[in-house]
Motif scaffolding. Structure first.
Motif, PDB file in Angstrom:
ATOM      1  N   PRO A 294      29.204 -37.765  10.592  1.00 13.56           N
ATOM      2  CA  PRO A 294      28.454 -38.093  11.805  1.00 13.56           C
ATOM      3  C   PRO A 294      28.215 -39.598  12.026  1.00 13.56           C
ATOM      4  N   PRO A 295      27.809 -40.393  11.011  1.00 13.04           N
ATOM      5  CA  PRO A 295      27.629 -41.829  11.275  1.00 13.04           C
ATOM      6  C   PRO A 295      28.955 -42.531  11.614  1.00 13.04           C
ATOM      7  N   CYS A 296      30.053 -42.053  11.036  1.00 11.33           N
ATOM      8  CA  CYS A 296      31.373 -42.626  11.339  1.00 11.33           C
ATOM      9  C   CYS A 296      31.697 -42.398  12.813  1.00 11.33           C
ATOM     10  N   ARG A 297      31.468 -41.194  13.261  1.00  7.23           N
ATOM     11  CA  ARG A 297      31.743 -40.844  14.656  1.00  7.23           C
ATOM     12  C   ARG A 297      30.856 -41.667  15.590  1.00  7.23           C
ATOM     13  N   ALA A 298      29.581 -41.822  15.192  1.00  3.59           N
ATOM     14  CA  ALA A 298      28.610 -42.504  16.049  1.00  3.59           C
ATOM     15  C   ALA A 298      28.914 -43.989  16.214  1.00  3.59           C
ATOM     16  N   GLU A 299      29.525 -44.622  15.201  1.00  5.75           N
ATOM     17  CA  GLU A 299      29.764 -46.064  15.306  1.00  5.75           C
ATOM     18  C   GLU A 299      31.097 -46.421  15.963  1.00  5.75           C
ATOM     19  N   MET A 300      31.945 -45.456  16.217  1.00  2.01           N
ATOM     20  CA  MET A 300      33.252 -45.740  16.821  1.00  2.01           C
ATOM     21  C   MET A 300      33.152 -46.471  18.167  1.00  2.01           C
ATOM     22  N   PRO A 301      32.274 -46.057  19.075  1.00 10.12           N
ATOM     23  CA  PRO A 301      32.185 -46.797  20.346  1.00 10.12           C
ATOM     24  C   PRO A 301      31.787 -48.267  20.150  1.00 10.12           C
ATOM     25  N   ALA A 302      30.882 -48.542  19.205  1.00  5.96           N
ATOM     26  CA  ALA A 302      30.484 -49.932  18.937  1.00  5.96           C
ATOM     27  C   ALA A 302      31.655 -50.724  18.374  1.00  5.96           C
ATOM     28  N   LEU A 303      32.400 -50.122  17.458  1.00  4.17           N
ATOM     29  CA  LEU A 303      33.576 -50.809  16.895  1.00  4.17           C
ATOM     30  C   LEU A 303      34.588 -51.122  17.998  1.00  4.17           C
ATOM     31  N   GLN A 304      34.851 -50.149  18.864  1.00  2.00           N
ATOM     32  CA  GLN A 304      35.819 -50.361  19.939  1.00  2.00           C
ATOM     33  C   GLN A 304      35.346 -51.450  20.893  1.00  2.00           C
TER      34      GLN A 304
ATOM     35  N   SER B 151      25.635 -50.962  14.596  1.00  2.00           N
ATOM     36  CA  SER B 151      25.456 -51.239  16.022  1.00  2.00           C
ATOM     37  C   SER B 151      26.372 -52.404  16.406  1.00  2.00           C
ATOM     38  N   GLU B 152      26.521 -52.624  17.692  1.00  2.00           N
ATOM     39  CA  GLU B 152      27.308 -53.774  18.143  1.00  2.00           C
ATOM     40  C   GLU B 152      26.703 -55.069  17.605  1.00  2.00           C
ATOM     41  N   ASN B 153      25.377 -55.168  17.581  1.00  2.00           N
ATOM     42  CA  ASN B 153      24.724 -56.378  17.053  1.00  2.00           C
ATOM     43  C   ASN B 153      25.034 -56.592  15.572  1.00  2.00           C
ATOM     44  N   ASP B 154      25.027 -55.492  14.774  1.00  2.00           N
ATOM     45  CA  ASP B 154      25.378 -55.594  13.350  1.00  2.00           C
ATOM     46  C   ASP B 154      26.778 -56.184  13.188  1.00  2.00           C
ATOM     47  N   ILE B 155      27.702 -55.658  13.959  1.00  2.00           N
ATOM     48  CA  ILE B 155      29.100 -56.083  13.845  1.00  2.00           C
ATOM     49  C   ILE B 155      29.257 -57.512  14.356  1.00  2.00           C
ATOM     50  N   GLU B 156      28.660 -57.801  15.495  1.00  2.00           N
ATOM     51  CA  GLU B 156      28.762 -59.144  16.102  1.00  2.00           C
ATOM     52  C   GLU B 156      28.234 -60.226  15.155  1.00  2.00           C
TER      53      GLU B 156
END
Length: 181
Positions: free
Chosen positions: A78-88, A165-170
């Motif tokens: 579930p967390p893998c699925r949830a973070e896919m949009p942020a990664l993309q 989240s996008e902020n984590d990745i950014e």
């Protein structure tokens, strides 16, 4: 006659119980005393050569000299699925600035992974770790796990768990871009 049947049943139950205990003990031993090195910041990531959804083989060396985000994931997580949009989303913003993003799927069927990637709109390269050998080389124990690798080829940061989240990745990309190669 009935006593013989009961004796055979008890013997069979004992054999099954012994087999379960041996197999279970082996699994616990492997889990607790696994000798795979866990990656840390500053390490060079292990090489890999994996088939991508695009049908071609990819290896770590093709990303040499470029900041790289390496995300290990599964559709069952579930967390893998949830973070896919942020990664993309982050990939879309940074791909033209040299940041590479590669998803490594953990041993699922190609069709399952393709359908999921299509469903979430993932267009970054996705590789298939069919026998989980790459997962073992990287010493993974939780999913998702994301490695942020500098242009110098060294692991700069590792995020275990998620979803990111996008902020984590950014914030980690900013560090990757400011690091000297």
């Amino acid at each position: 006659m009935k006593k013989n049947v009961m004796r055979r049943n008890k013997t069979l139950q004992f054999v099954i119980l012994a087999a379960v205990l041996v197999i279970g003990g082996y699994a616990v031993f492997q889990s607790l005393f696994q000798t795979t090195a866990v990656m840390k910041a500053g390490n060079k990531p292990p090489e890999f050569r994996l088939l991508g959804l695009d049908g071609t083989a990819h290896d770590l060396s093709e990303y040499k000299g470029k900041p790289l985000i390496l995300n290990f994931w599964g559709t069952w997580c579930p967390p893998c699925r949830a973070e896919m949009p942020a990664l993309q989303s982050v990939y879309d913003r940074w791909k033209d600035k040299g940041v590479q993003l590669v998803g490594i799927n953990l041993s699922e069927e190609k069709l399952t992974v393709q359908n999921f990637a299509r469903e979430v709109g993932a267009s970054f390269p996705i590789l298939l770790d069919r026998n989980r050998q790459t997962e073992k080389k990287y010493g993974l124990k939780q999913y998702p796990t994301t490695f942020f690798i500098g242009a110098d080829g060294k692991i700069q940061d590792i995020m275990i768990g998620g979803p990111l989240s996008e902020n984590d990745i950014e914030s980690r990309i900013a560090k990757l871009m400011n690091a000297k190669s």
